[in-house]
Design a protein around this motif. Structure first.
Motif, PDB file in Angstrom:
ATOM      1  N   ASN B 346      67.057   0.143   0.247  1.00 23.15           N
ATOM      2  CA  ASN B 346      68.514  -0.195   0.106  1.00 23.15           C
ATOM      3  C   ASN B 346      68.928   0.383  -0.834  1.00 23.15           C
ATOM      4  O   ASN B 346      70.256   0.130  -0.947  1.00 23.15           O
ATOM      5  CB  ASN B 346      68.542  -1.898   0.094  1.00 23.15           C
ATOM      6  CG  ASN B 346      68.047  -1.928   1.112  1.00 23.15           C
ATOM      7  OD1 ASN B 346      68.111  -1.968   2.217  1.00 23.15           O
ATOM      8  ND2 ASN B 346      67.734  -3.643   1.200  1.00 23.15           N
ATOM      9  N   CYS B 414      67.698  -6.368   4.236  1.00 17.53           N
ATOM     10  CA  CYS B 414      68.702  -6.448   3.501  1.00 17.53           C
ATOM     11  C   CYS B 414      69.557  -7.875   3.048  1.00 17.53           C
ATOM     12  O   CYS B 414      69.586  -8.796   3.723  1.00 17.53           O
ATOM     13  CB  CYS B 414      69.569  -5.439   3.883  1.00 17.53           C
ATOM     14  SG  CYS B 414      71.070  -5.285   2.255  1.00 17.53           S
ATOM     15  N   TRP B 514      75.389   0.618   3.918  1.00 16.50           N
ATOM     16  CA  TRP B 514      73.650   0.878   4.540  1.00 16.50           C
ATOM     17  C   TRP B 514      73.412   1.336   6.232  1.00 16.50           C
ATOM     18  O   TRP B 514      72.349   2.148   5.736  1.00 16.50           O
ATOM     19  CB  TRP B 514      73.751  -0.983   4.893  1.00 16.50           C
ATOM     20  CG  TRP B 514      72.194  -0.733   4.883  1.00 16.50           C
ATOM     21  CD1 TRP B 514      71.200  -1.641   3.596  1.00 16.50           C
ATOM     22  CD2 TRP B 514      70.674  -1.363   6.181  1.00 16.50           C
ATOM     23  NE1 TRP B 514      69.927  -1.870   4.309  1.00 16.50           N
ATOM     24  CE2 TRP B 514      70.002  -1.358   5.443  1.00 16.50           C
ATOM     25  CE3 TRP B 514      71.393  -0.668   7.012  1.00 16.50           C
ATOM     26  CZ2 TRP B 514      68.629  -1.120   6.339  1.00 16.50           C
ATOM     27  CZ3 TRP B 514      69.861  -0.565   7.866  1.00 16.50           C
ATOM     28  CH2 TRP B 514      68.492  -0.499   7.536  1.00 16.50           C
TER      29      TRP B 514
END
Lengths: 263, 655
Positions: B346, B414, B514
């Motif tokens: 991440n 996430c 992301w």
């Protein structure tokens, strides 16, 4: 340039599918022939009894998936189907898959709200197969292999029970004269039923009498019947047992020889 | 705030504004206009499929375990959607009809009406995360029909409630009340009644569409393609006809009477499944037929060309609603034996970490994944002949000439709290899990892209741009499919049609970032994996060639020695020119002398080539020994001879 402004133009035609802005009303609860007590008697004592006999006589029926496959002509209240479910499927632990022909399934029909309620009730019954369906077509459409009616019958068939409970006469039209007659529809159904490996039941209810049977067709039936009586001893014995008919009163072979449609 | 008016009522906002100053400013909240809602109710969807998807979502939120959709395809005059959910009490029905757009879901009214969990308005009474929201779900059918009928019943109610609804077309003209005043925006007319029910325990709702719009019917019937084909068929001269291919699989077409089917290529219908297939087997065949196209003559099957509208619609609905996968969830596949699994980072410019392959361990266990986060319990959809599942397959996919023969799976999860930013601005926390799946071939082509699910549901389907990913990675992106499973947040970033996102919403922005970061990681890892495979394959080939060369020398030796058991003397090229291992038969030469050539840049390819060259020289030396042609020379001459041979081989290779 353009025509009468009050007339719908060709371009606007068919864009709006309804002509009235109104929510459909509840269907009228009319009393139909199939609501008579004697009809219930027929359902219980003739139809259900015969189906139960079929099930008792055969160790296996249908294709062994535990579904009774039924083709019929129920009213919008689906009384026939409810009756088969209650009297046969439920006690025997069988599922039910039905294909019904009823004009109430036509969205324009006034019976549609009634049919929708009935369908909601019936499809919620335990064991009623999700493929069950009511279509708005006339059963005689089955005579035409290009019809949607036939494609549905072909898809869901063959059936364990076919129940043609006709309001009119089965034999009113002459077979083969027009495409969509009961005769031709029946011929198609029988061709489909030939795929059924186990015994099945045909229940046929029709008006009888000279006005309801095409004379030439009837004469043709009598001719075949007489030929069978003459040519097949087993047929003769069965005919005697079942109908007490073992000989032709008239030996003729033409329709004029059977003016009253009697053997 | 300004003082109330003389009659005790609040003065109008305009009046308040006129009175306001910098020290006595007006404070109010933003309000919406009910016209907006009337407009929305009138139809915000582009496709009939959307309306059916919304009805299914409503059934899901009503805790249904089974939804049965029946159409009279290919006629499409009658469509019913039956569910075995909670059903609607008269109170719920009242709320639905009188508060269109003001859904009772997600607020306290929901709990009061018994349509949401008592202390959590975002869940159904049985704990499902709600996927419907705006209270217009039911009215989404206005896209499909002029009128519809609701038959609904709650458990233990001895009555069914029936409502018939005629929908009004939204118009710029306001409806007038009998006294001539403009009324509030009217969306339709309703008739409601109750009827006695003998099946007291039954529950659920059936929606019957009773006047399907001609235009929607044409769409469902795939009229556009069939009209073009019919038009073409009527062209007299075959030379003037255009090449219009009908969809390979279709449910058939009706004639103008609506009673008869017309044949195409001699067949009324052409379906991927058979007449006797059960609904689940039939659906599996529908999915498989797309992959079979890849193995056949169509390397890039498009649903748009392969299927008619009806089949495409079923496919899209199966993708959109919360259902199990046709062959299981990706997270439930093992970590080894079929794909390489990587964990996504991440961190910005982070890199993937290979998940250690352990045969019985599933991806879900290895990476502690939870999707679907809250088990929705049994939920199945029967759509005519088909039992719908998510039409996505991961295993046993066809390979191509690409060096990588197995898929690469990239898993991410996430949880972002947007610390330090008030939820009113951030939209609150955001949590999701995701996979990016790389395979040499992704079919159908419509699955190349990213799909976002919120609590299992998606209206957006696959986005082929991967949320506007600007990097030129066309080939790799066409080999990638991705699903993002959002378990918290993002819902408010959905536009009102639930088929697109508000790109300015912080949750949309975050997920976009992301995803783009994940795609960069995928590209790096995929390139590395491909290069490793290529290197391994080159090493394998080099080894095979060396074996072949050594074999020739051995055969020559055995023949000359007339002794099959004998092997040629080993030839060694050492730094010193002396043997490094004691061996009576062996020869040793100076590496620097024998392999002397112009310095070259070493690449992997030339290293492999040098290896082969070296083996050739050694084999030639063995052959020369076999014919006793080497021993007569001094060692210096031997090395010069071998160097000359080496240079010739090297030169000829270059040519």
């Amino acid at each position: 340039m353009s025509g009468d402004p009050d007339e719908p133009s060709e371009m606007a035609e068919g864009i709006v599918g309804v002509s009235v802005y109104e929510a459909p009303e509840p269907s009228k609860k009319d009393f139909y022939a199939w609501h008579r007590p004697r009809k219930q008697f027929v359902r219980d004592r003739q139809w259900c009894v015969q189906v139960l006999r079929l099930l008792d006589d055969c160790a296996a029926f249908g294709d062994g998936d535990g579904l009774l496959k039924y083709l019929g002509l129920p009213g919008s209240d689906l009384l026939d189907i409810r009756c088969f479910y209650e009297e046969i499927c439920k006690p025997k632990g069988l599922g039910l898959r039905f294909l019904g022909f009823n004009s109430g399934a036509d969205p324009k029909s006034e019976q549609q709200t009634e049919l929708n309620i009935s369908l909601d009730e019936v499809t919620k019954l335990d064991g009623v197969d999700s493929q069950s369906q009511i279509i708005p077509d006339d059963i005689r459409r089955v005579a035409n292999e290009e019809s949607i009616a036939w494609s549905r019958v072909f898809k869901l068939g063959p059936f364990d029970v076919i129940n043609l409970d006709l309001c009119d006469g089965f034999g009113t039209d002459a077979g083969g004269k027009f495409n969509d007659t009961y005769y031709n529809a029946m011929a198609h159904l029988l061709a489909l039923q030939a795929r059924q490996k186990t015994p099945w039941l045909l229940l046929l209810t029709t008006r009888v009498g000279n006005a309801h049977v095409d004379t030439e067709t009837f004469a043709l039936l009598l001719k075949r019947y007489a030929e069978n009586l003459d040519g097949c001893a087993d047929f003769k014995t069965e005919s005697k047992q079942a109908f007490d008919i073992h000989r032709c009163r008239h030996r003729g072979r033409n329709s004029e020889d059977f003016p009253h449609g009697r053997l | 705030m300004s003082a109330a008016g003389a009659n005790g009522q609040q003065p109008s906002l305009a009046a308040q504004i006129r009175e306001s100053t910098a020290s006595h400013y007006v404070e109010t909240v933003l309000k919406t206009d009910e016209q907006v809602i009337a407009r929305v109710t009138d139809g915000i969807y582009r496709q009939p499929a959307s309306a059916l998807r919304e009805l299914i979502s409503n059934a899901y939120d009503a805790d249904a375990t089974r939804v049965v959709i029946k159409t009279d395809a290919p006629r499409f005059e009658r469509i019913t959607v039956e569910d075995d959910g909670r059903g609607m009490t008269p109170e719920v029905l009242e709320h639905l009809l009188e508060h269109i757009g003001g859904s009772a879901k997600r607020n306290q009214t929901g709990a009061e009406l018994g349509i949401t969990e008592h202390d959590d308005p975002t869940r159904s009474p049985k704990g499902r995360r709600l996927i419907g929201k705006i209270g217009i779900g039911l009215f989404s059918v206005s896209q499909l029909t002029h009128s519809f009928q609701i038959v609904t019943k709650v458990k233990d109610d001895p009555y069914r409630t029936i409502a018939t609804v005629a929908l009004r077309q939204f118009s710029d003209f306001k409806a007038k009340a009998p006294d001539g005043r403009e009324t509030q925006f009217e969306s339709g007319k309703v008739k409601i009644w109750r009827t006695k029910a003998s099946d007291k325990a039954a529950h659920g709702t059936t929606i019957a569409l009773t006047a399907i719009r001609p235009q929607a019917r044409d769409t469902l019937r795939s009229r556009d393609i069939w009209s073009a084909i019919e038009h073409n068929e009527q062209v007299a001269s075959p030379d003037d006809r255009q090449t219009i291919e009908p969809p390979k699989f279709h449910i058939g077409r009706v004639d103008t009477s609506g009673q008869l089917l017309q044949r195409t290529g001699g067949k009324q219908t052409n379906l991927p499944w058979g007449r006797s297939d059960k609904p689940d087997a039939a659906f599996k065949k529908m999915v498989d037929c797309v992959w079979e196209e890849v193995l056949g003559s169509n390397p890039n099957p498009r649903l748009e060309r392969l299927f008619d509208y009806y089949l495409r619609m079923v496919w899209q609905i199966a993708l959109a609603v919360p259902l199990p996968y046709v062959e299981g969830h990706l997270f439930d596949q093992p970590t080894s034996g079929w794909a390489s699994v990587f964990e996504l980072s991440n961190k910005v410019r982070g890199s993937t970490k290979r998940v250690e392959p352990k045969p019985p361990v599933k991806i879900r266990q290895a990476l502690s994944l939870s999707d679907p986060k809250d088990d929705p319990g049994k939920f199945e959809i029967i759509f005519d002949d088909l039992k719908l599942k998510r039409p996505i397959r991961f295993r046993k996919l066809p390979t191509t000439d690409h060096a990588l023969k197995h898929p690469l799976v990239f898993i991410g999860k996430c949880s972002e709290k947007f610390s330090g930013v008030p939820p009113a601005l951030s939209g609150g926390p955001l949590s999701f899990e995701a996979y990016l799946f790389w395979s040499p071939k992704i079919a159908p082509t419509e699955h190349q892209g990213s799909l976002i699910r919120i609590h299992g549901s998606s209206g957006t389907l696959f986005d082929p741009t991967f949320m506007r990913y600007q990097v030129s990675e066309q080939t790799r992106l066409r080999q990638t499919t991705c699903e993002i499973f959002v378990s918290e947040g993002l819902d408010s970033a959905l536009n009102i049609d639930r088929e697109s996102f508000n790109n300015a919403h912080p949750h949309s922005v975050f997920i976009t970032k992301w995803l783009h970061n994940a795609l960069t990681q995928l590209a790096t890892a995929q390139k590395r994996a491909a290069s490793e495979v290529r290197e391994a394959s080159r090493a394998q080939k080099t080894e095979e060639r060396i074996d072949e060369i050594q074999q020739i020398a051995a055969e020559v030796w055995a023949e000359e020695a007339d002794d099959e058991g004998s092997v040629p003397p080993p030839v060694e090229l050492s730094e010193t020119g002396e043997k490094t291992k004691p061996n009576a038969d062996g020869y040793a030469f100076s590496r620097s002398v024998v392999l002397r050539k112009k310095p070259q840049t070493k690449t992997r390819g030339s290293r492999a080539r040098d290896l082969v060259l070296e083996e050739k020289v050694k084999a030639i030396a063995q052959v020369l020994v076999s014919y006793e042609l080497l021993d007569g020379l001094t060692k210096r001459k031997q090395e010069q001879l071998l160097n000359a041979i080496y240079k010739i081989l090297d030169a000829s290779e270059d040519a």
